[in-house]
Design a protein around this motif. Sequence first.
Motif, short mmCIF file in Angstrom:
data_model
loop_
_atom_site.label_atom_id
_atom_site.label_comp_id
_atom_site.label_asym_id
_atom_site.label_seq_id
_atom_site.Cartn_x
_atom_site.Cartn_y
_atom_site.Cartn_z
N ARG A 97 -2.39 2.34 -7.73
CA ARG A 97 -1.22 2.59 -6.89
C ARG A 97 -0.09 3.24 -7.68
O ARG A 97 0.59 4.15 -7.20
N VAL A 98 0.11 2.77 -8.92
CA VAL A 98 1.19 3.30 -9.73
C VAL A 98 1.01 4.79 -9.97
O VAL A 98 1.98 5.56 -10.00
N LEU A 99 -0.24 5.23 -10.13
CA LEU A 99 -0.51 6.64 -10.40
C LEU A 99 -0.09 7.52 -9.22
O LEU A 99 0.41 8.62 -9.41
N VAL A 100 -0.31 7.03 -8.00
CA VAL A 100 -0.01 7.83 -6.82
C VAL A 100 1.44 7.66 -6.37
O VAL A 100 2.06 8.59 -5.85
N ALA A 101 1.99 6.48 -6.62
CA ALA A 101 3.31 6.16 -6.09
C ALA A 101 4.39 7.12 -6.58
O ALA A 101 5.35 7.41 -5.85
N GLU A 226 -12.96 6.91 -8.78
CA GLU A 226 -11.67 6.47 -8.26
C GLU A 226 -10.77 7.66 -7.95
O GLU A 226 -10.04 7.66 -6.96
N LEU A 227 -10.84 8.68 -8.80
CA LEU A 227 -10.02 9.87 -8.59
C LEU A 227 -10.39 10.55 -7.27
O LEU A 227 -9.53 10.90 -6.47
N VAL A 234 -5.82 9.62 0.26
CA VAL A 234 -4.50 10.23 0.48
C VAL A 234 -4.57 11.29 1.56
O VAL A 234 -3.69 11.38 2.43
N LEU A 235 -5.63 12.08 1.55
CA LEU A 235 -5.77 13.15 2.52
C LEU A 235 -5.91 12.61 3.94
O LEU A 235 -5.22 13.05 4.87
N CYS A 349 2.29 0.87 2.94
CA CYS A 349 1.87 2.26 2.98
C CYS A 349 2.49 3.08 1.85
O CYS A 349 3.72 3.19 1.74
N LEU A 350 1.63 3.68 1.02
CA LEU A 350 2.10 4.51 -0.08
C LEU A 350 2.89 5.71 0.40
O LEU A 350 3.86 6.14 -0.23
#
Length: 399
Positions: A97-101, A226-227, A234-235, A349-350
């Motif tokens: 989550r941290v990577l995308v947030a 995971e990537l 996300v899409l 929700c991110l």
Amino acid sequence: MTAADERVHDYPFNRPEGLDLAPAYRAARTSPGMIRVQLPFGEPAWLATRYEDARFVLGDRRFSRAEAAEHDEPRVQYHRGSGGILAMDPPDHTRLRVLVASAFTVRRVERLRPRVREIAESLIDDMRAVGTTGDLVESFALPLPVRVICELLGVPARDQHLFREWSDGLLSTASLTAEEFSRNDQEISAYMAGLVAQRRAEPADDLMSALIAARADNVDRLTERELVELCVGVLVAGHETTATQIPNFVHVLLSQPDRFAELRADPGLIPGAVEELMRFVPLGATSAFARYATEDVQVGEVLVREGEAVLAAIGSANHDETRFPDADQLRFDRGGSGHLGFGHGAHHCLGAALARVELQEALRALLALPGLHEAGHPEWKTQMLVRGPRKMPVAWEAQ
């Protein structure tokens, strides 16, 4: 205590046609404790229909998403996907989550607002250029978030049309064969893996390149699978719910002309209106993503035993009269805080900040269509996890 009513109720309650909240939810909210429900597939679950119960279950770390993999999770689909980040608990969930947030902070998303507004206004111009009637979904609601999220991820414009079919397959509750479900999943994953490889060779200023760089910095932080799953998640999540809520919001507003006129008279009300509409519209056709108790936990009047599943009924919680007075009334003066439309807790929700900008700019652009009204009955989605029009004929006045 366990509950006053131990019957197991058939679930889901909502009909796919329309946006009404099934009366069974009100009955459940006014009954002691939670109720037991049985979805088409999986084991029975407790259903949290009251605001405090739902919020508690979503936020308490003693309820696990990852534990669902060890059970026959209650669901409306026969097949079970991997779930990706939605099926994780901290610390694994936190790591991803941290990577995308960082891409979805309020500040960064606000920098996208001019581009979102540009896309929304260009779509309105295209609608007006072809006449005074159109399908709001195909002409506006779907292409707006698709273009935004595809640009954010770096998906080429020529490929953006592919994602509706793939997304529908992932979110469908239809009885797809194992082969059909697997093929759909493999196609979108293969496409995304190819795009990852392309971005690795030729980095760009987009979210996917940033995620690839994060993996390169520390290979233990993000696996290749995971990537790919993150980018797919996300899409799909980044366009489907927003594309559905835009026509939902318009349908509700046009059915309440006084509220629509209120926004026309004062566009400054739009941010608060979006929050109220997120609360008011019960988007989900059902409750999903069960949480499993990792120990005995008291939820209101019910003792949930270790290993039991609980579903949070977001739409019902957002209509809980004890939390939202006049809950069945659309009011733009509530202040916009507290609703569970974007979830709560670790899995909040991110993309909430991005969704807010898109929904606000969508309403702002649509207010520029004079005399906007429905020109026929919507064709509602069926056999989907979310409710909304698949087609929505609208008309407006020429200028």
